[in-house]
Design an enzyme around this catalytic site. Structure first.
Site, PDB file in Angstrom:
ATOM      1  N   PRO A   2     101.124  66.501  -3.163  1.00 52.49           N
ATOM      2  CG  PRO A   2      99.864  65.333  -4.763  1.00 52.49           C
ATOM      3  CD  PRO A   2     100.754  65.158  -3.580  1.00 52.49           C
ATOM      4  CD  GLU A   3     101.696  72.424  -0.723  1.00 54.73           C
ATOM      5  OE1 GLU A   3     101.224  73.576  -0.654  1.00 54.73           O
ATOM      6  OE2 GLU A   3     102.827  72.121  -0.301  1.00 54.73           O
TER       7      GLU A   3
END
Ligand SMILES: [Zn+2]
Length: 294
Positions: A2-3
């Site tokens: 996840p960014e």
């Protein structure tokens, strides 16, 4: 992994459902999940969650004097479970709250995620946060340009460097470089002022739209309520190697930059050492309005 947009979405979901709940008990079944003394988790018990925020790719749950820094890494995720529900084999931490209601499980199949208990007042000095660069949605155009000029290395690698900016990962680096028409191998400090300014604009555009869409759902990503993001349908190059560029029709290529899989369009993102971008109208671009919408 996840960014920024995915972690922001997870933080927003936890803000809605977790803030105000008083932690009764934290049960840990994977000691290596905790950096620093595992007994630190006891400090959260008896405290209400006052805020949930994001810094880079980290979540920070603030519970009065103490807080919990969480990094999900590859496969870490929170989800709500019915009270007393038996933790799954990949559930490594369970939060039970005062009164009836659901429990919050932390699951991590690959076990790369970690948490650290900190005093909230000292959170920014924690080893995980101390070296982070500015937030991409907060940094100004001028500061962005100045920072780029000081960086050796390819622009793709610089964007992934969390000490340059915090929160950008492989998906969004590829997408913002494509949107800005910049080749991923371009040397960061040689980008002209105009191109660096364009990259700043597209960085804000791509990340802003991705946050609005709830992030990109690839592989296992869900927020704590099991919701998926939809930005993956707007990816222009990431994961599209061999398919036509949505702007010019040329095949999207995949290469490796700094050990990371990298997707780009060889026509929209021509490799140039320096100077202005070629006139886009001479390319096979459909129309200028197509570009401005991205
Ligand atoms: Zn193209």
């Amino acid at each position: 992994m996840p960014e920024l947009p995915e972690v922001e979405t997870i933080a927003a979901g936890l803000r809605r459902t977790l803030v105000g709940k008083e932690i009764d008990r934290v049960r840990l079944s994977l000691p290596k999940l905790v950096r620093g003394p595992a007994s630190g988790l006891r400090r959260l018990e008896g405290r209400a969650v006052a805020a949930v925020r994001r810094r880079g790719k980290h979540l920070i749950l603030e519970c009065g004097e103490y807080g919990l820094i969480v990094h999900l890494r590859m496969t870490g995720c929170f989800f709500w479970a019915a009270p007393g529900e038996r933790p799954g084999k990949h559930t490594h931490m369970v939060f039970r709250f005062r009164g009836p209601g659901r429990e919050l499980h932390f699951e991590d199949v690959r076990k790369f995620g970690f948490v650290r208990v900190v005093r909230c007042a000292e959170a920014e000095g924690a080893p995980e946060l101390a070296g982070l660069g500015p937030e991409p949605l907060e940094i100004g155009r001028e500061e962005f340009r100045e920072r780029l000029k000081t960086r050796r290395g390819r622009v793709k690698s610089v964007l992934l460097d969390q000490s340059f900016l915090a929160g950008i990962g492989n998906i969004y680096a590829d997408e913002m470089l494509h949107a800005a028409g910049i080749h991923p191998l371009a040397p960061a400090r040689r980008l002209s002022s105009v191109r660096a300014g364009r990259l700043w604009e597209e960085m804000r555009g791509v990340l802003g739209r991705a946050v609005a869409a709830g992030g990109s759902s690839i592989r296992d990503y869900r927020d704590a309520d099991g919701e998926m993001g939809s930005f993956q349908t707007e990816h222009r190059v990431y994961g599209r190697a061999g398919r036509p560029c949505l702007r010019c029709g040329r095949q999207v290529r995949r290469t490796v930059v700094g050990g990371r899989s990298t997707h780009f369009c060889p026509l929209c993102q021509r490799e140039k050492k320096a100077g202005p971008l070629p006139d886009r109208k001479t390319g096979r671009e459909k129309s200028s309005s197509t570009r401005s919408r991205y």
